[in-house]
Write a protein that holds these residues in place. Structure first.
Motif, short mmCIF file in Angstrom:
data_model
loop_
_atom_site.label_atom_id
_atom_site.label_comp_id
_atom_site.label_asym_id
_atom_site.label_seq_id
_atom_site.Cartn_x
_atom_site.Cartn_y
_atom_site.Cartn_z
N GLU A 134 16.39 46.42 -14.33
CA GLU A 134 15.15 46.95 -14.18
C GLU A 134 14.30 46.89 -15.56
N ALA A 135 15.29 47.25 -16.51
CA ALA A 135 14.67 47.07 -18.01
C ALA A 135 14.50 45.67 -18.44
N MET A 136 15.41 44.61 -17.99
CA MET A 136 15.21 43.23 -18.43
C MET A 136 13.91 42.62 -17.74
N TYR A 137 13.64 43.17 -16.36
CA TYR A 137 12.59 42.26 -15.71
C TYR A 137 11.19 42.70 -16.43
N ILE A 138 10.91 43.79 -17.30
CA ILE A 138 9.81 44.24 -18.00
C ILE A 138 9.07 42.92 -18.56
N THR A 139 8.09 42.67 -18.41
CA THR A 139 7.44 41.32 -19.15
C THR A 139 7.10 41.65 -20.58
N GLU A 140 6.37 42.63 -20.93
CA GLU A 140 5.96 42.96 -22.29
C GLU A 140 6.94 43.17 -23.08
N LYS A 141 7.34 42.70 -24.31
CA LYS A 141 8.55 42.55 -25.13
C LYS A 141 8.92 44.02 -25.69
N ASP A 142 8.01 44.77 -26.22
CA ASP A 142 7.91 45.93 -26.96
C ASP A 142 8.36 47.12 -25.92
N LEU A 143 7.74 46.99 -24.75
CA LEU A 143 8.15 47.92 -23.58
C LEU A 143 9.56 47.38 -23.05
#
Length: 708
Positions: free
Chosen positions: A254-263
């Motif tokens: 779930e965390a790795m699939y976040i697109t924006e780098k900082d988020l």
């Protein structure tokens, strides 16, 4: 007992002597190619290093100046820290070997390559790369995959294997390829705008030529190789690993699939904290293992995302370059600046132009004695948002700077076209993938801003790769960012112009690259390069017509080479006096070309006149304004040009009889004189009365003037 094995490579003998020297090393061999000799020692610790999560391999490339009959320069007459060339060679040896050690092997391994003798036609770096592989294969260290290395040149459309110095000067390609029996594992290239098809064919030619050396190493292993130790490979407890993966998989995904780098980074940090808190009480002694499991889970998540879901971490298409912006002339007092931003990677390069005397002096094993173009690269900790001590450049910084230098070198104007020393410094301001190639782009902008007449703008891009475990599936990625570099299998850097490639550097984390991967990477890199060049050209398309007002100007003149000593003077006395009086810098070439550099045109003109006077030939019949240096009872000596003195006989001082020289001239007087004769011994005879008008002529001219 000494053993010798020989083969032929490019018509020259490659020889290995095993068992002759260094008997306390696990393996020590002397490898020679022609009259170049390198000693290779390979050793490993008996036990794994505790508390680490990486393979501790170190490669040292030791240059000994006695190898070329030199005594080190400077006050301390011994070799000091490794030269830049030695560091680059050590990196080149390390990169193809590291991926071929067993996973989980954590014993310290050290390879020391000591250059003992150098014949310039047979460079020791290629020999050391082959020798390092063979020493590992012959040792008891668990390394069993021979790696061969060859150099390739290109002359008149024909590939040249391991070119000589003369061939290297004629070649427009300097390619080094490392390969195993099955795949290419490392590529280094510097070239003069080579097209992609030619480059691919050159790499394949090198791969084929590597096979003979691999067969040679396999023969040596079969005859002389030691029995390999069974390594103690680090392995995480399977029960703990399964438990952590079962708990963490969905959280990490779930965390790795976040697109924006900082988020994404914030979510990953929170996920790690959650996982660690969950297992810290149950497995307090295994927290490092749990951290490694989390890292491996991140890696597999990213790789599956790319291979299975056909999706990149930031949502880009596989061939898409991140947003680009370019800017020049940022700093008011520097000679040229370029700021290049690609996604979250940002590099600023500053160009400085100096006199030819500012060249870098090289004290190494090669024939090159100096460099007039230098590229330096700095990677401070703030570029990745970290806090670390600020120290000198490490091997990585030196390697990245050398790669950018190699990429731009074919485009730098010759000394005749642009008689300056050029230094580029790339400051990495923000790093998220391929700062070395961003520095190529920023440096191009800086050179154009500085008014350096480069042949064409250059740009660079890094290609990535993700493969399945059995290497049957692969995806090539354009413009990799940090996360794709960390968790991917390849960093394939390509720099060049719209016309062709100028530099390549390829690192792999797997057992090599397929032919299709190499071909695709070269083609996709060209498309990306054209896109980047379009953005750069929109910012600045050609060199500025004028140099910065703060950059020195070069004024050129040519003198007879035999007159150089007159300009320099005894012990440099004359040239130092000119520099002190005019404030210029002066460089003199053996062919008589003189470069005078100054920001002050008045000082430069004065220096040029002094040099012209020093080297000008005195000619009979010419009139000079000279200075009386001394008087005698028979005449006056007059200096008509610096260092050139003649005699005005007392009878030639005036139109009337002169009883005493001092009645007409005194020491220090400036007088007009005419050269009446230069005798066979080079003595100059002068006449004052032949250089001035007779009294009656002056009187007549005065009367004519009044009557008008």
């Amino acid at each position: 007992m000494s053993h010798i094995l020989e083969t032929t490579v490019a018509g020259r003998t490659l020889k290995v002597e095993y068992g002759k020297v260094g008997e306390l090393s696990d393996c020590a061999i002397l490898v020679s190619y022609g009259e170049t000799v390198v000693l290779i020692n390979a050793n490993a610790s008996k036990q794994p290093r505790e508390g680490i999560d990486f393979f501790p391999l170190s490669v040292e490339y030791e240059e000994r100046l006695y190898a070329v009959g030199k005594i080190p320069g400077g006050f301390i007459k011994r070799e000091g820290r490794p030269s830049e060339k030695a560091i680059l060679n050590a990196r080149a040896i390390d990169r193809p070997l590291r991926p071929l050690f067993p996973d989980g092997y954590r014993n310290d391994v050290q390879i020391v390559c000591t250059v003992l003798s150098v014949e310039q036609d047979n460079q020791p770096d290629i020999l050391a790369m082959n020798g390092a592989s063979l020493a590992l294969c012959l040792s008891s260290i668990p390394f069993t995959t021979p790696v061969a290395t060859v150099a390739v040149g290109l002359i008149d459309g024909k590939f040249i294997l391991n070119p000589t110095v003369q061939q290297g000067q004629e070649s427009n390609l300097n390619l080094t390829v490392c390969a195993t029996k099955d795949r290419v594992i490392m590529i280094e290239a510097g070239c003069d705008e080579i097209d992609e098809e030619t480059m691919y064919n050159a790499i394949m030619y090198a791969f084929d030529e590597c096979q003979n050396i691999i067969a040679f190493q396999e023969e040596a292993m079969a005859k002389f190789g030691k029995e390999k130790v069974t390594p103690e490979l680090y392995k995480i407890d399977e029960t703990i690993e399964k438990e952590v993966i079962d708990f963490s998989h969905d959280i990490i995904k779930e965390a790795m699939y976040i697109t924006e780098k900082d988020l994404r980074n914030a979510a990953v940090d929170k996920a790690k904290e959650t996982i660690m808190n969950h297992f810290s009480e149950k497995y307090p002694e295994n927290l490092k293992d749990i951290g490694e499991i989390i890292y491996n889970l991140q890696k597999s998540t990213v790789r599956n995302m790319i291979l299975r879901d056909k999706r990149r971490p930031d949502g880009r298409d596989f061939h898409q370059v991140r947003p680009i912006s370019c800017e020049v002339a940022l700093l008011p007092r520097t000679h040229g600046t370029g700021l290049f931003t690609r996604g979250l990677t940002q590099v600023m390069t500053v160009a400085t132009i100096g006199p030819l005397g500012d060249v870098q002096i090289l004290d190494g094993l090669g024939e090159e004695e100096f460099k007039k173009y230098m590229h330096h690269y700095n990677f401070p900790s703030y570029s990745v948002g970290e806090v670390k001590p600020m120290r000198g450049p490490g091997r990585r910084e030196i390697g990245h700077g050398a790669l950018a230098e190699k990429a731009l070198e074919p485009l730098i104007p010759s000394e005749t076209e642009f008689p300056y020393t050029i230094r580029l410094v790339s400051e990495v301001l923000s790093s998220n993938g391929s700062t070395s190639q961003a520095s190529v782009c920023a440096s191009t902008l800086a050179l154009l801003d500085a008014g350096v007449p480069i042949k064409r703008p250059a740009a660079g891009i890094a290609m990535g790769l993700v493969t399945s475990e059995d290497l049957t599936e692969e995806e090539v990625l354009t413009d990799i960012q940090g996360i794709e570099d960390f968790f991917g299998d390849m960093d394939f850097k390509v720099a060049g112009t719209e016309k062709g490639i100028t530099a390549i550097q390829v690192d792999t984390k797997i057992a090599g690259l397929s032919k299709e991967c190499i071909k695709t990477s070269l083609a996709d890199a060209r498309k990306a390069r054209m896109h980047i060049l379009e953005k750069m050209n929109a910012c600045i398309a050609e060199p500025r017509k004028e140099l910065s007002p703060y950059a020195p100007r070069v004024y050129t003149m040519t003198i007879d080479p035999d007159k150089i000593r007159d300009v320099i003077g005894a012990g440099g006395k004359t040239i130092n006096k000119i520099i002190a009086e005019t404030g210029v810098k002066i460089d003199i070439k053996e062919d008589g070309t003189i470069y005078v550099m100054s920001n002050d045109s008045v000082g430069a003109d004065r220096a040029l006149k002094i040099i012209d006077d020093l080297t000008r030939e005195v000619k009979a019949g010419e009139i000079y304004l000279g200075k009386v240096t001394r008087t005698t009872n028979f005449g006056a000596f007059v200096e008509i040009l610096p260092g050139k003195e003649g005699l005005v006989h007392i009878s030639k001082l005036d139109f009337t009889r002169v009883n005493k020289v001092e009645d007409v001239v005194s020491v220090g007087d400036e007088i007009l004189v005419k050269v009446t004769e230069i005798d066979e011994q080079g003595r100059i005879n002068l006449s004052r009365k032949d250089a001035i008008k007779k009294p009656e002529e002056e009187q007549k001219e005065e009367q004519d003037s009044k009557s008008e």
